[in-house]
Design an enzyme around this catalytic site. Structure first.
Site, PDB file in Angstrom:
ATOM      1  CE  LYS A  59      28.797  48.720  64.308  1.00  0.00           C
ATOM      2  NZ  LYS A  59      27.380  48.339  64.227  1.00  0.00           N
ATOM      3  CE1 TYR A  75      32.215  51.561  62.450  1.00  0.00           C
ATOM      4  CE2 TYR A  75      30.194  52.184  63.563  1.00  0.00           C
ATOM      5  CZ  TYR A  75      30.868  51.410  62.637  1.00  0.00           C
ATOM      6  OH  TYR A  75      30.166  50.470  61.917  1.00  0.00           O
ATOM      7  CB  SER A  97      32.026  47.042  61.547  1.00  0.00           C
ATOM      8  OG  SER A  97      32.966  47.690  60.712  1.00  0.00           O
TER       9      SER A  97
HETATM   10  C1  WQD Z   1      36.924  53.519  51.377  1.00  0.00           C
HETATM   11  C2  WQD Z   1      38.172  53.990  50.635  1.00  0.00           C
HETATM   12  C3  WQD Z   1      39.182  55.974  51.534  1.00  0.00           C
HETATM   13  C4  WQD Z   1      35.920  58.702  50.521  1.00  0.00           C
HETATM   14  C5  WQD Z   1      34.110  52.641  56.536  1.00  0.00           C
HETATM   15  C6  WQD Z   1      33.991  52.410  57.998  1.00  0.00           C
HETATM   16  C7  WQD Z   1      33.752  50.948  58.281  1.00  0.00           C
HETATM   17  C8  WQD Z   1      32.591  50.454  57.474  1.00  0.00           C
HETATM   18  C9  WQD Z   1      32.749  50.769  55.996  1.00  0.00           C
HETATM   19  C10 WQD Z   1      30.594  50.416  58.851  1.00  0.00           C
HETATM   20  C11 WQD Z   1      39.284  54.453  51.577  1.00  0.00           C
HETATM   21  C12 WQD Z   1      38.659  56.199  50.119  1.00  0.00           C
HETATM   22  C13 WQD Z   1      36.705  57.569  50.685  1.00  0.00           C
HETATM   23  C14 WQD Z   1      36.346  59.708  49.607  1.00  0.00           C
HETATM   24  C15 WQD Z   1      38.286  58.404  49.083  1.00  0.00           C
HETATM   25  N1  WQD Z   1      31.380  51.024  57.940  1.00  0.00           N
HETATM   26  N2  WQD Z   1      37.860  57.430  49.968  1.00  0.00           N
HETATM   27  N3  WQD Z   1      37.526  59.520  48.910  1.00  0.00           N
HETATM   28  O1  WQD Z   1      36.904  53.787  55.589  1.00  0.00           O
HETATM   29  O2  WQD Z   1      36.982  51.548  54.359  1.00  0.00           O
HETATM   30  O3  WQD Z   1      35.220  51.940  56.040  1.00  0.00           O
HETATM   31  O4  WQD Z   1      32.948  52.177  55.879  1.00  0.00           O
HETATM   32  O5  WQD Z   1      30.761  49.377  59.397  1.00  0.00           O
HETATM   33  O6  WQD Z   1      33.462  50.829  59.644  1.00  0.00           O
HETATM   34  O7  WQD Z   1      35.224  52.766  58.589  1.00  0.00           O
HETATM   35  O8  WQD Z   1      35.128  53.169  53.884  1.00  0.00           O
HETATM   36  O9  WQD Z   1      34.105  54.360  51.980  1.00  0.00           O
HETATM   37  O10 WQD Z   1      35.094  55.736  53.893  1.00  0.00           O
HETATM   38  O11 WQD Z   1      36.608  54.538  52.322  1.00  0.00           O
HETATM   39  O12 WQD Z   1      39.352  58.273  48.452  1.00  0.00           O
HETATM   40  O13 WQD Z   1      35.674  60.767  49.405  1.00  0.00           O
HETATM   41  O14 WQD Z   1      37.828  55.105  49.823  1.00  0.00           O
HETATM   42  O15 WQD Z   1      40.434  56.599  51.695  1.00  0.00           O
HETATM   43  O16 WQD Z   1      40.519  54.097  51.020  1.00  0.00           O
HETATM   44  P1  WQD Z   1      36.186  52.638  54.968  1.00  0.00           P
HETATM   45  P2  WQD Z   1      35.163  54.521  53.023  1.00  0.00           P
END
Ligand code: WQD
Length: 336
Positions: free
Chosen positions: A151, A147, A123
């Site tokens: 990885k 997490y 990841s």
């Molecule tokens: C994306 C953006 C949030 C939810 C995660 C894991 C990473 C990988 C991918 C596995 C951010 C914003 C989110 C919400 C929001 N997974 N957001 N409202 O954090 O980039 O990565 O998933 O490998 O390991 O950490 O993904 O989809 O949680 O967030 O505004 O209800 O959307 O702040 O900017 P992230 P995410």
């Protein structure tokens, strides 16, 4: 090839199994079903029109794992693992045991069976605090959360094995943000409880399961103030695994490859694209920032193109159209 898929009933695992079957590989898979449903495996069989052997098995059951690997496999695709960042902060030991010890068991069982070809679901989280975008594979690694620590530790287990025994060929595929679903709309992302990730939350809001999307901060140093991420279609991601599997002989030991589009999209852009796909305005409100979020991270995809002959083919609108088709047809995921 004869391929064994761990975490085969999960979001990425099920899409990879489907593309492997479509490409003519012989596929078997296992899962402990702690965070997925065997229904996804049934649907993959139906979509592919081919057999897909499934075993309910846990990576922590070393004897069962050893027995399964002894049957002889050409390559293992390793997706099984817990992956909720927030949960990992609350339960770091659960994540270490399940993800790292489980992977140690898998590597040992592979070695004992003489199978030393592995494609591992890593990841972009291993990059920790982003120093510079686009992020390439030479960017320093750091554990931003438990997490991400798992990885990183599993990558190190692979590096150590390969350093000791040159027979190992390991592709460490570092995913950016997987979204979307197979174009059939029959399989897709089905997180347990309220989704942590943006796209499933947006789509559950579009289908009426959630009231509104909370946008975690719009005061970031980005064009529209919301965070940028490299969203990649899960089918493109699955095809990246097939490309890595086909070119594993070119991997000297263990090598990392980013799987991303090379483009960063903002939270508001995602909500707008999802609204277009769903044909309705998806309600949202601006909420406080979420701890630990990076303002921006997107991939440098050049190595994947050079080494795997692979590039992402689907853009944000296709990701949303396919994710919506899945969500609309399955409002409550596989339970519906
Ligand atoms: C994306 C953006 C949030 C939810 C995660 C894991 C990473 C990988 C991918 C596995 C951010 C914003 C989110 C919400 C929001 N997974 N957001 N409202 O954090 O980039 O990565 O998933 O490998 O390991 O950490 O993904 O989809 O949680 O967030 O505004 O209800 O959307 O702040 O900017 P992230 P995410």
């Amino acid at each position: 090839m004869k391929v064994l898929v761990t975490g085969v009933s999960g979001y990425i695992g099920s899409h990879a199994a489907l593309e492997l079957l479509r490409a003519g590989h012989e596929v078997a898979g296992f899962d402990n079903l702690s965070n997925s449903s065997e229904e996804s495996v049934r649907r993959v069989r139906e979509l592919a029109g081919k057999p897909l052997r499934f075993e309910r098995l846990d990576l922590l059951d070393a004897p069962a794992l050893t027995r399964l690997l002894r049957e002889g496999w050409d390559v293992v695709l390793h997706f099984a693992g817990l992956k909720a960042v927030g949960e990992s902060v609350e339960k770091p030991e659960l994540y270490r045991v399940n993800n790292v010890s489980g992977s140690e068991n898998l590597l040992a069982a592979m070695d004992a069976a003489g199978c030393r070809r592995l494609v591992f679901s890593s990841s972009c989280t291993v990059y920790g605090e982003v120093k510079k975008n686009p992020v390439d594979e030479s960017h320093p690694r750091a554990a931003a959360n438990p997490y991400g620590r798992t990885k990183l530790d599993i990558e190190d287990l692979c590096f150590a094995r390969a350093a000791k025994d040159p027979a190992w060929r390991v592709a460490l595929l570092r995913y950016f943000n997987p979204v979307g679903a197979d174009a059939s709309g029959r399989i897709g992302e089905d997180p347990r409880g309220a989704p942590n990730n943006l796209m499933p939350f947006v789509m559950q809001t579009a289908v009426g399961r959630r009231d509104k999307v909370r946008v975690f901060g719009n005061d970031y140093p980005t064009p529209d103030g919301t965070c940028l991420r490299d969203y990649i279609h899960v089918t493109d991601l699955a095809l990246g695994h097939l490309a890595a599997l086909d070119r594993l002989d070119s991997f000297a030991g263990a090598q990392a490859v980013n799987l991303g589009t090379g483009h960063g999209s903002s939270v508001l852009e995602v909500i707008r694209a999802a609204s277009r796909a769903a044909g309705r305005d998806i309600p949202f409100e601006i909420a406080p920032r979420r701890a630990g979020d990076a303002a921006a991270i997107w991939a440098e995809p050049a190595l994947a193109r050079a080494k795997l002959g692979w590039r992402a083919a689907r853009g944000l609108d296709a990701m949303c159209a396919d994710h919506w088709r899945w969500q609309k047809a399955n409002p409550s995921g596989y339970a519906s």
